[in-house]
Design an enzyme around this catalytic site. Structure first.
Site, PDB file in Angstrom:
ATOM      1  N   GLY A  20       0.807  -1.211   0.000  1.00 33.77           N
ATOM      2  CA  GLY A  20       0.000   0.000   0.000  1.00 33.77           C
ATOM      3  C   GLY A  20       0.840   1.259   0.000  1.00 33.77           C
ATOM      4  O   GLY A  20       0.561   2.219  -0.721  1.00 33.77           O
ATOM      5  N   ARG A  24       7.219   1.929   1.039  1.00 34.95           N
ATOM      6  CA  ARG A  24       7.524   0.511   1.241  1.00 34.95           C
ATOM      7  C   ARG A  24       7.851  -0.164  -0.086  1.00 34.95           C
ATOM      8  O   ARG A  24       8.653  -1.094  -0.137  1.00 34.95           O
ATOM      9  CB  ARG A  24       6.365  -0.198   1.939  1.00 34.95           C
ATOM     10  CG  ARG A  24       6.719  -1.617   2.415  1.00 34.95           C
ATOM     11  CD  ARG A  24       5.646  -2.173   3.342  1.00 34.95           C
ATOM     12  NE  ARG A  24       5.598  -1.398   4.562  1.00 34.95           N
ATOM     13  CZ  ARG A  24       4.469  -0.900   5.080  1.00 34.95           C
ATOM     14  NH1 ARG A  24       3.323  -1.088   4.466  1.00 34.95           N
ATOM     15  NH2 ARG A  24       4.498  -0.224   6.207  1.00 34.95           N
ATOM     16  N   ARG A  43       1.888  11.464  -8.889  1.00 29.03           N
ATOM     17  CA  ARG A  43       1.152  11.671  -7.641  1.00 29.03           C
ATOM     18  C   ARG A  43       1.859  11.051  -6.437  1.00 29.03           C
ATOM     19  O   ARG A  43       1.229  10.712  -5.427  1.00 29.03           O
ATOM     20  CB  ARG A  43      -0.284  11.126  -7.747  1.00 29.03           C
ATOM     21  CG  ARG A  43      -1.166  11.895  -8.716  1.00 29.03           C
ATOM     22  CD  ARG A  43      -2.523  11.255  -8.859  1.00 29.03           C
ATOM     23  NE  ARG A  43      -3.377  12.053  -9.749  1.00 29.03           N
ATOM     24  CZ  ARG A  43      -4.393  12.793  -9.334  1.00 29.03           C
ATOM     25  NH1 ARG A  43      -4.698  12.845  -8.041  1.00 29.03           N
ATOM     26  NH2 ARG A  43      -5.131  13.471 -10.193  1.00 29.03           N
ATOM     27  N   ARG A  87      -0.511  -8.659  -3.536  1.00 27.59           N
ATOM     28  CA  ARG A  87      -0.500  -7.634  -2.492  1.00 27.59           C
ATOM     29  C   ARG A  87       0.414  -8.087  -1.364  1.00 27.59           C
ATOM     30  O   ARG A  87       0.356  -9.240  -0.916  1.00 27.59           O
ATOM     31  CB  ARG A  87      -1.914  -7.392  -1.968  1.00 27.59           C
ATOM     32  CG  ARG A  87      -1.940  -6.578  -0.683  1.00 27.59           C
ATOM     33  CD  ARG A  87      -3.293  -5.954  -0.403  1.00 27.59           C
ATOM     34  NE  ARG A  87      -3.495  -5.683   1.010  1.00 27.59           N
ATOM     35  CZ  ARG A  87      -2.860  -4.748   1.701  1.00 27.59           C
ATOM     36  NH1 ARG A  87      -1.956  -3.984   1.112  1.00 27.59           N
ATOM     37  NH2 ARG A  87      -3.118  -4.574   2.991  1.00 27.59           N
ATOM     38  N   GLY A  89       1.138  -6.605   2.329  1.00 27.72           N
ATOM     39  CA  GLY A  89       0.718  -5.533   3.209  1.00 27.72           C
ATOM     40  C   GLY A  89       0.443  -5.996   4.618  1.00 27.72           C
ATOM     41  O   GLY A  89       0.584  -7.174   4.953  1.00 27.72           O
ATOM     42  N   SER A  90       0.026  -5.067   5.438  1.00 20.28           N
ATOM     43  CA  SER A  90      -0.276  -5.356   6.832  1.00 20.28           C
ATOM     44  C   SER A  90      -1.763  -5.624   7.002  1.00 20.28           C
ATOM     45  O   SER A  90      -2.581  -5.305   6.136  1.00 20.28           O
ATOM     46  CB  SER A  90       0.162  -4.191   7.720  1.00 20.28           C
ATOM     47  OG  SER A  90      -0.525  -3.007   7.342  1.00 20.28           O
ATOM     48  N   GLU A 179      -8.204  -5.951   6.429  1.00 19.41           N
ATOM     49  CA  GLU A 179      -7.369  -4.979   5.730  1.00 19.41           C
ATOM     50  C   GLU A 179      -8.277  -4.221   4.783  1.00 19.41           C
ATOM     51  O   GLU A 179      -9.487  -4.203   5.007  1.00 19.41           O
ATOM     52  CB  GLU A 179      -6.158  -5.642   5.045  1.00 19.41           C
ATOM     53  CG  GLU A 179      -6.472  -6.888   4.222  1.00 19.41           C
ATOM     54  CD  GLU A 179      -6.922  -6.576   2.821  1.00 19.41           C
ATOM     55  OE1 GLU A 179      -6.077  -6.435   1.931  1.00 19.41           O
ATOM     56  OE2 GLU A 179      -8.161  -6.513   2.585  1.00 19.41           O
ATOM     57  N   MET A 180      -7.757  -3.577   3.750  1.00 20.41           N
ATOM     58  CA  MET A 180      -8.602  -2.661   2.986  1.00 20.41           C
ATOM     59  C   MET A 180      -8.509  -2.789   1.462  1.00 20.41           C
ATOM     60  O   MET A 180      -9.019  -1.922   0.747  1.00 20.41           O
ATOM     61  CB  MET A 180      -8.277  -1.205   3.386  1.00 20.41           C
ATOM     62  CG  MET A 180      -8.487  -0.894   4.845  1.00 20.41           C
ATOM     63  SD  MET A 180      -8.149   0.832   5.275  1.00 20.41           S
ATOM     64  CE  MET A 180      -9.510   1.655   4.447  1.00 20.41           C
ATOM     65  N   GLU A 181      -7.878  -3.825   0.930  1.00 22.45           N
ATOM     66  CA  GLU A 181      -7.635  -3.863  -0.514  1.00 22.45           C
ATOM     67  C   GLU A 181      -7.964  -5.169  -1.227  1.00 22.45           C
ATOM     68  O   GLU A 181      -8.277  -5.163  -2.426  1.00 22.45           O
ATOM     69  CB  GLU A 181      -6.162  -3.534  -0.792  1.00 22.45           C
ATOM     70  CG  GLU A 181      -5.750  -2.107  -0.528  1.00 22.45           C
ATOM     71  CD  GLU A 181      -5.375  -1.843   0.923  1.00 22.45           C
ATOM     72  OE1 GLU A 181      -5.365  -0.675   1.329  1.00 22.45           O
ATOM     73  OE2 GLU A 181      -5.118  -2.822   1.666  1.00 22.45           O
ATOM     74  N   ASP A 204      -1.206  -5.599  13.898  1.00 23.48           N
ATOM     75  CA  ASP A 204      -1.943  -5.233  15.109  1.00 23.48           C
ATOM     76  C   ASP A 204      -3.078  -6.233  15.293  1.00 23.48           C
ATOM     77  O   ASP A 204      -3.337  -7.061  14.410  1.00 23.48           O
ATOM     78  CB  ASP A 204      -2.482  -3.802  15.013  1.00 23.48           C
ATOM     79  CG  ASP A 204      -3.363  -3.600  13.789  1.00 23.48           C
ATOM     80  OD1 ASP A 204      -4.583  -3.727  13.918  1.00 23.48           O
ATOM     81  OD2 ASP A 204      -2.808  -3.342  12.697  1.00 23.48           O
ATOM     82  N   ARG A 217       7.971  -4.645  12.495  1.00 28.49           N
ATOM     83  CA  ARG A 217       7.282  -4.590  11.203  1.00 28.49           C
ATOM     84  C   ARG A 217       8.258  -4.853  10.061  1.00 28.49           C
ATOM     85  O   ARG A 217       7.953  -5.569   9.113  1.00 28.49           O
ATOM     86  CB  ARG A 217       6.636  -3.214  10.997  1.00 28.49           C
ATOM     87  CG  ARG A 217       5.305  -3.042  11.687  1.00 28.49           C
ATOM     88  CD  ARG A 217       4.726  -1.685  11.351  1.00 28.49           C
ATOM     89  NE  ARG A 217       3.465  -1.470  12.035  1.00 28.49           N
ATOM     90  CZ  ARG A 217       2.334  -1.146  11.412  1.00 28.49           C
ATOM     91  NH1 ARG A 217       2.330  -1.017  10.104  1.00 28.49           N
ATOM     92  NH2 ARG A 217       1.221  -0.958  12.091  1.00 28.49           N
TER      93      ARG A 217
END
Length: 235
Positions: A20, A24, A43, A87, A89-90, A179-181, A204, A217
Site C-alpha cells: 500500500g 515501502r 502523484r 499484495r 501488506g499489513s 485490511e482494505m484492498e 496489530d 514490522r
C-alpha cells in the site's frame, strides 16, 4: 503511459508486487531486487522494476483502500499486460490463534462493497485467490520455517471502523484478519484473467489491541516479501 502510471511500454514486468505504502515499495525494491529502477512517481505513487533471481519484477504502491488499488490494478492489468498481482501488506488480526507478526495467505476476501459492486449489481461476487499462487506461497513459507494462516479475510471500506458488531460477526465466522484492498484485487484479477494473491503480515490485533513496533514490522515484512517472490517464481 496511463493517467496514473508514467511508465513506458516494457517498463513494467508481468509480475507486480503491490504494497500500500509507496515508500515501502521503494524499500522492497531496493532490498530484494537487482538493479531496481524507478518507473513511476506520478502523484507520489512510486514504482520500481528490477529482477529477482533473473526474473523481471515490478514493485508498485497501491495506496490505501480499494478505490486507490482499483485505479492502479486496472491500469497495470489493462494497459501494461500484467499477469500476476500480489499484495504485500499489513492487516489486523481477528482470531485468538492469530498472533502479531504472523503471515496470512488470503484465500478469500469478504467485503461490504468494492468499486466493482456497481458492475455486479445484485450479485454478491465471491473473490478468491489464485490456487497456484496460494499453494506455492504456503510451500515457500513452510520452507522458511513459517506456518502461515490460510483462510478468509475481510476487506473494509474504513480504517476508523465504528462497527464492533460487524467485527464480532467476522470473528465469529472465522475471518482471520481485516485490511482494505484484497477483495477488489481478487475481483479485478478474475475480470482480466490474471493471477492474484495477498500475502499479509499481522501488524496489530483487534481483540487485544496489541501492535508491533516499527523494527518488528520491518522484519515481518521481509518474510512476507520473500514468500511472495518465491511463490511467483517457484523453483
Amino acid at each position: 503511459m496511463t493517467i496514473h502510471i508514467g511508465a513506458e511500454p516494457g517498463d513494467i514486468a508481468e509480475t507486480v508486487l503491490m504494497p500500500g505504502d509507496p515508500m515501502r515499495a521503494q524499500w522492497a525494491a531496493r532490498t530484494f531486487l537487482d538493479s531496481p529502477r524507478q518507473i513511476n512517481a506520478v502523484r507520489g505513487m512510486l514504482g520500481y522494476t528490477g529482477t529477482w533471481r533473473g526474473h523481471p519484477v515490478t514493485i508498485h504502491g497501491s495506496g490505501m483502500g480499494m478505490p486507490s488499488l482499483s485505479i492502479y490494478a486496472n491500469e497495470l492489468l489493462r494497459d501494461f499486460g500484467v499477469r500476476t498481482l500480489m499484495r504485500i501488506g499489513s492487516c489486523g488480526g481477528m482470531q485468538p490463534h492469530v498472533g502479531l507478526r504472523d503471515v496470512i495467505l488470503a484465500m478469500t476476501a469478504s467485503s461490504i462493497s468494492t468499486p466493482s459492486s456497481s458492475l455486479m449489481r445484485e450479485l454478491r461476487f465471491a473473490p478468491c485467490a489464485d490456487w497456484g499462487l496460494l499453494r506455492a506461497a504456503a510451500q515457500a513459507a513452510e520452507t522458511r520455517g513459517i506456518t502461515p494462516h490460510i483462510g478468509g479475510i475481510y476487506s473494509s471500506d474504513t480504517f476508523y471502523d465504528e462497527r464492533p458488531d460487524l467485527n464480532d460477526q467476522m470473528t465469529r465466522h472465522g475471518t482471520l484478519a481485516v485490511e482494505m484492498e484484497t477483495a477488489e484485487l481478487y475481483t479485478l484479477a478474475s475480470r482480466y484473467g490474471a493471477r492474484a494473491l495477498s500475502v499479509l503480515t499481522v501488524s496489530d490485533h483487534l481483540l487485544t489491541g496489541d501492535a508491533v513496533s516499527s523494527a518488528d514490522r520491518e522484519t515481518g515484512f521481509s518474510a512476507m516479501v520473500e514468500i511472495a517472490l518465491a511463490a511467483a517464481f517457484p523453483d
